[in-house]
Design a protein around this motif. Structure first.
Motif, PDB file in Angstrom:
ATOM      1  N   PRO A  62       0.825  -1.217   0.000  1.00 46.16           N
ATOM      2  CA  PRO A  62       0.000   0.000   0.000  1.00 46.16           C
ATOM      3  C   PRO A  62       0.855   1.261   0.000  1.00 46.16           C
ATOM      4  N   ILE A  63       0.249   2.340  -0.474  1.00 45.96           N
ATOM      5  CA  ILE A  63       0.868   3.666  -0.463  1.00 45.96           C
ATOM      6  C   ILE A  63       0.412   4.391   0.803  1.00 45.96           C
ATOM      7  N   GLU A  64       1.336   5.007   1.522  1.00 45.27           N
ATOM      8  CA  GLU A  64       0.979   5.750   2.722  1.00 45.27           C
ATOM      9  C   GLU A  64       0.415   7.128   2.342  1.00 45.27           C
ATOM     10  N   THR A  65      -0.765   7.433   2.843  1.00 43.76           N
ATOM     11  CA  THR A  65      -1.379   8.738   2.622  1.00 43.76           C
ATOM     12  C   THR A  65      -1.846   9.297   3.965  1.00 43.76           C
ATOM     13  N   LEU A  66      -2.267  10.552   3.964  1.00 44.33           N
ATOM     14  CA  LEU A  66      -2.760  11.169   5.195  1.00 44.33           C
ATOM     15  C   LEU A  66      -4.020  10.484   5.704  1.00 44.33           C
ATOM     16  N   GLN A  67      -4.746   9.861   4.810  1.00 46.80           N
ATOM     17  CA  GLN A  67      -5.978   9.160   5.199  1.00 46.80           C
ATOM     18  C   GLN A  67      -5.722   7.693   5.543  1.00 46.80           C
ATOM     19  N   GLY A  68      -4.477   7.267   5.487  1.00 49.33           N
ATOM     20  CA  GLY A  68      -4.147   5.878   5.775  1.00 49.33           C
ATOM     21  C   GLY A  68      -3.553   5.176   4.573  1.00 49.33           C
ATOM     22  N   ASP A  69      -3.278   3.903   4.710  1.00 46.02           N
ATOM     23  CA  ASP A  69      -2.711   3.120   3.611  1.00 46.02           C
ATOM     24  C   ASP A  69      -3.714   3.015   2.469  1.00 46.02           C
ATOM     25  N   TRP A  70      -3.191   3.076   1.238  1.00 45.67           N
ATOM     26  CA  TRP A  70      -4.057   3.075   0.050  1.00 45.67           C
ATOM     27  C   TRP A  70      -3.448   2.180  -1.008  1.00 45.67           C
ATOM     28  N   VAL A  71      -4.255   1.280  -1.532  1.00 44.85           N
ATOM     29  CA  VAL A  71      -3.864   0.462  -2.674  1.00 44.85           C
ATOM     30  C   VAL A  71      -4.819   0.803  -3.817  1.00 44.85           C
ATOM     31  N   PRO A  72      -4.349   1.459  -4.887  1.00 48.68           N
ATOM     32  CA  PRO A  72      -5.244   1.841  -5.985  1.00 48.68           C
ATOM     33  C   PRO A  72      -5.920   0.621  -6.610  1.00 48.68           C
ATOM     34  N   GLU A  73      -7.158   0.806  -7.022  1.00 42.97           N
ATOM     35  CA  GLU A  73      -7.836  -0.256  -7.763  1.00 42.97           C
ATOM     36  C   GLU A  73      -7.090  -0.506  -9.062  1.00 42.97           C
ATOM     37  N   ASP A  74      -6.921  -1.772  -9.392  1.00 45.90           N
ATOM     38  CA  ASP A  74      -6.118  -2.102 -10.567  1.00 45.90           C
ATOM     39  C   ASP A  74      -6.587  -3.435 -11.122  1.00 45.90           C
ATOM     40  N   GLY A  75      -7.398  -3.398 -12.157  1.00 49.23           N
ATOM     41  CA  GLY A  75      -7.893  -4.621 -12.754  1.00 49.23           C
ATOM     42  C   GLY A  75      -7.031  -5.133 -13.874  1.00 49.23           C
ATOM     43  N   HIS A  76      -5.821  -4.600 -14.013  1.00 45.82           N
ATOM     44  CA  HIS A  76      -5.004  -4.918 -15.174  1.00 45.82           C
ATOM     45  C   HIS A  76      -3.988  -6.014 -14.904  1.00 45.82           C
ATOM     46  N   SER A  77      -3.474  -6.056 -13.682  1.00 48.66           N
ATOM     47  CA  SER A  77      -2.451  -7.034 -13.335  1.00 48.66           C
ATOM     48  C   SER A  77      -2.358  -7.093 -11.819  1.00 48.66           C
ATOM     49  N   THR A  78      -2.062  -8.282 -11.298  1.00 48.05           N
ATOM     50  CA  THR A  78      -1.849  -8.440  -9.861  1.00 48.05           C
ATOM     51  C   THR A  78      -0.378  -8.677  -9.547  1.00 48.05           C
ATOM     52  N   GLU A  79       0.499  -8.466 -10.532  1.00 51.24           N
ATOM     53  CA  GLU A  79       1.917  -8.760 -10.347  1.00 51.24           C
ATOM     54  C   GLU A  79       2.565  -7.766  -9.396  1.00 51.24           C
ATOM     55  N   PRO A  80       3.566  -8.219  -8.630  1.00 50.45           N
ATOM     56  CA  PRO A  80       4.247  -7.328  -7.680  1.00 50.45           C
ATOM     57  C   PRO A  80       5.253  -6.396  -8.333  1.00 50.45           C
ATOM     58  N   ALA A  81       5.575  -6.619  -9.622  1.00 60.28           N
ATOM     59  CA  ALA A  81       6.546  -5.770 -10.310  1.00 60.28           C
ATOM     60  C   ALA A  81       6.254  -5.773 -11.806  1.00 60.28           C
ATOM     61  N   LEU A  82       6.433  -4.620 -12.450  1.00 62.32           N
ATOM     62  CA  LEU A  82       6.246  -4.475 -13.896  1.00 62.32           C
ATOM     63  C   LEU A  82       7.318  -3.530 -14.418  1.00 62.32           C
ATOM     64  N   THR A  83       7.757  -3.743 -15.649  1.00 67.61           N
ATOM     65  CA  THR A  83       8.633  -2.754 -16.260  1.00 67.61           C
ATOM     66  C   THR A  83       7.812  -1.498 -16.580  1.00 67.61           C
ATOM     67  N   MET A  84       8.500  -0.383 -16.733  1.00 67.66           N
ATOM     68  CA  MET A  84       7.791   0.856 -17.036  1.00 67.66           C
ATOM     69  C   MET A  84       7.004   0.744 -18.328  1.00 67.66           C
ATOM     70  N   ARG A  85       7.608   0.125 -19.352  1.00 68.38           N
ATOM     71  CA  ARG A  85       6.907  -0.001 -20.630  1.00 68.38           C
ATOM     72  C   ARG A  85       5.628  -0.800 -20.472  1.00 68.38           C
ATOM     73  N   THR A  86       5.719  -1.928 -19.803  1.00 71.39           N
ATOM     74  CA  THR A  86       4.530  -2.752 -19.595  1.00 71.39           C
ATOM     75  C   THR A  86       3.503  -2.023 -18.743  1.00 71.39           C
ATOM     76  N   ALA A  87       3.960  -1.347 -17.697  1.00 69.93           N
ATOM     77  CA  ALA A  87       3.038  -0.642 -16.802  1.00 69.93           C
ATOM     78  C   ALA A  87       2.257   0.438 -17.531  1.00 69.93           C
ATOM     79  N   LEU A  88       2.929   1.184 -18.402  1.00 65.50           N
ATOM     80  CA  LEU A  88       2.231   2.224 -19.152  1.00 65.50           C
ATOM     81  C   LEU A  88       1.296   1.622 -20.176  1.00 65.50           C
ATOM     82  N   LYS A  89       1.720   0.560 -20.833  1.00 65.33           N
ATOM     83  CA  LYS A  89       0.914  -0.014 -21.906  1.00 65.33           C
ATOM     84  C   LYS A  89      -0.340  -0.689 -21.392  1.00 65.33           C
ATOM     85  N   ILE A  90      -0.261  -1.314 -20.211  1.00 64.51           N
ATOM     86  CA  ILE A  90      -1.490  -1.894 -19.669  1.00 64.51           C
ATOM     87  C   ILE A  90      -2.166  -0.911 -18.717  1.00 64.51           C
TER      88      ILE A  90
END
Length: 525
Positions: A173-201
């Motif tokens: 999760p990402i730390e925010t003032l409102q607490g930990d936040w994990v953005p909704e993401d229906g594209h991939s559940t992988e723990p790591a992506l290259t920048m090219r792949t991340a932008l393309k999906i």
């Protein structure tokens, strides 16, 4: 003594008609001309403007302007027909007028800029200037959704990241003032992506993590340098939570097209007095914002969106020139964006309601904004030759593994993956990637050292259709394609008509490689 009496009587009997071209309401370019009038009024004042006999030379291209207005109206009729019927009508049958469904009128706007100068070639601020003079190109501020993500990645490239850089910790999760936040993401559940792949999906988790690594305040400053305005200093900035105008977004994409140089849009080239004395001359206002290498890397990563990503309909509709761009759809389908460019023309389109409401359930930009962009660009660039984006000096290409972004190991060329239909294929995950010289990876892929890892990788990463062709030259990167444009958006052909059976959603590898599985419709040749 000039005329004889019969000629005088004949002339006296003629009815006087006033040919007042200045006040004549022409059927095209009214939003464009109103914007010119406002700028002249601000520069010269009321008396000089209306009584000074000024000669004004603008940047308008009449053919482009007429095409823009025609395509805006056609696209809105098609969308309104879908709102009535709940299904996709044939575009060719949508020529009949279609009044709005609700009291609120569906709107669209479009602006086209010359890449080399910033000159505004066409501008449509709405569907009916007579009904409202509100110019949605320069006055409306809306959230751009995933169309904002390229600015985050451009900042990362200028900070030393590469298209093959691995963005990690995506499941944290990402730390925010409102607490930990994990953005909704229906594209991939992988723990790591290259920048090219991340932008393309269009991974939301990767964009937010990249923002965190670049630094929110740095990204806000960077976006301001790009000309889109002051953005909110919040993690959701990576998902387009700030508000922008269509003109500033389009001009900012023009920075990628122009090799990293920002050029301010302008509509007035020159103003003269009745004697021909030049009172105003548009000055070239150029500012280098990003390096030529970063601009080209962004174009490289964005080009596959049009070739076979969410914007593949542009190709289906006959637009064939080399191009790059990005879709954006906001929450609840309130806004649909597409901004794209060729080496000579950058065009942005927006579709939505003035008072935000759902355009269509499942109304993604791929279906609503891309067709408008494509049909306009097909007309506007029909005389242009297929010119490739120029590659700046200082770049090199190196083979890397799609999964790790590292130099290929022996096993990277023979990865066993499971297709959506249950069958298995051996696929190569090696492609040629662009790098600024000196930033090429030195390490070897740790994932495909031997064949014993294949099963684990296949189960981890999903299914794999065919590899997409390179988007520019034979040795350029075979990039992953874009299938989503924000936290809700998926590829356009996944939205089947009600009369058709439900289609299986494309797996992760389908999005990475750019192919379409056996259950998917293919764009006609």
């Amino acid at each position: 003594g000039i005329l004889d009496e019969p000629a005088w009587k004949e002339a006296s009997a003629e009815k006087v008609t006033l040919a007042d071209a200045l006040r004549k309401e022409e059927p095209y370019g009214q939003y464009f001309k109103e914007q010119v009038r406002l700028e002249l009024l601000e520069r010269f004042g009321h008396d000089r403007l209306y009584e000074g006999g000024l000669r004004v030379y603008t940047t308008i291209n009449l053919d482009m302007q007429k095409a823009a207005e025609s395509e805006v109206e056609k696209s809105l009729k098609v969308i309104e027909a879908r709102r009535r019927s709940g299904r996709k009508p044939d575009v060719r049958k949508a020529s009949a007028p279609s009044p709005p469904i609700d009291d609120e009128v569906l709107q669209a706007s479009l602006v086209a800029l010359d890449v080399d100068t910033g000159a505004v070639r066409a501008l449509v601020g709405g569907r009916d200037f007579g009904a409202t003079k509100f110019n949605r190109v320069v006055q409306a501020r809306r959230q751009p959704g995933s169309a904002f993500k390229p600015f985050i990645y451009a900042a990362a490239l200028d900070a030393g990241y590469t298209p093959a850089s691995l963005i990690e910790r995506l499941d944290e999760p990402i730390e925010t003032l409102q607490g930990d936040w994990v953005p909704e993401d229906g594209h991939s559940t992988e723990p790591a992506l290259t920048m090219r792949t991340a932008l393309k999906i269009s991974s939301n988790r990767a964009a937010v993590r990249m923002l965190e690594e670049v630094g929110i305040q740095n990204a806000v400053t960077y976006a301001e340098r790009m000309g889109v305005g002051l953005m909110p200093s919040v993690p959701s900035l990576a998902l387009g939570s700030g508000e922008v105008t269509l003109q500033t977004m389009t001009a900012a994409y023009g920075i990628f097209a122009s090799g990293g140089v920002r050029r301010e849009p302008f509509l007035i080239r020159r103003v003269e007095d009745p004697d021909g004395t030049v009172l105003y001359q548009a000055a070239t206002n150029e500012v280098r914002v990003i390096s030529p290498q970063s601009a080209f890397l962004m174009t490289s990563m964005l080009s596959d969106v049009i070739n076979n990503g969410t914007a593949w309909k542009a190709r289906q509709l006959g637009f064939k020139l080399p191009a790059a761009g990005k879709t954006g759809t906001t929450n609840d389908y309130h806004d649909a964006w597409f901004v794209g460019y060729t080496p000579t023309l950058v065009t942005g389109v927006w579709v939505g309601f003035d008072q935000p409401q759902t355009i269509l359930p499942g109304g993604y930009a791929a279906d609503l904004a891309v067709p408008l962009w494509a049909t306009f660009m097909r007309s506007a660039t029909h005389r242009d030759k297929p010119e490739a984006f120029p590659v700046p000096t200082g770049l090199t290409t190196v083979q890397v593994c799609r999964l790790s972004g590292k130099r290929p190991a022996d096993g990277c060329g023979h990865v066993l993956v499971e297709n959506d239909d249950g069958s298995s294929d051996v696929r190569s995950v090696i492609y040629n990637e662009y790098f600024v010289r000196g930033t090429e990876p030195k390490d070897t892929c740790p994932f495909h050292v031997g064949r014993s890892i294949f099963g684990r990788v296949a189960g981890w990463m999903g299914s794999a259709p065919t590899v997409a062709a390179s988007s520019s030259s034979a040795d350029s990167p075979t990039a992953p394609v874009d299938t989503v444009s924000d936290e809700n958006e998926r590829e356009p052909d996944a939205q089947a008509e009600k009369a058709e059976p439900e289609k299986k959603k494309r797996g992760f590898w389908g999005r990475v490689f750019g192919g379409r599985d056996k259950n998917e419709r293919k764009p006609p040749k």
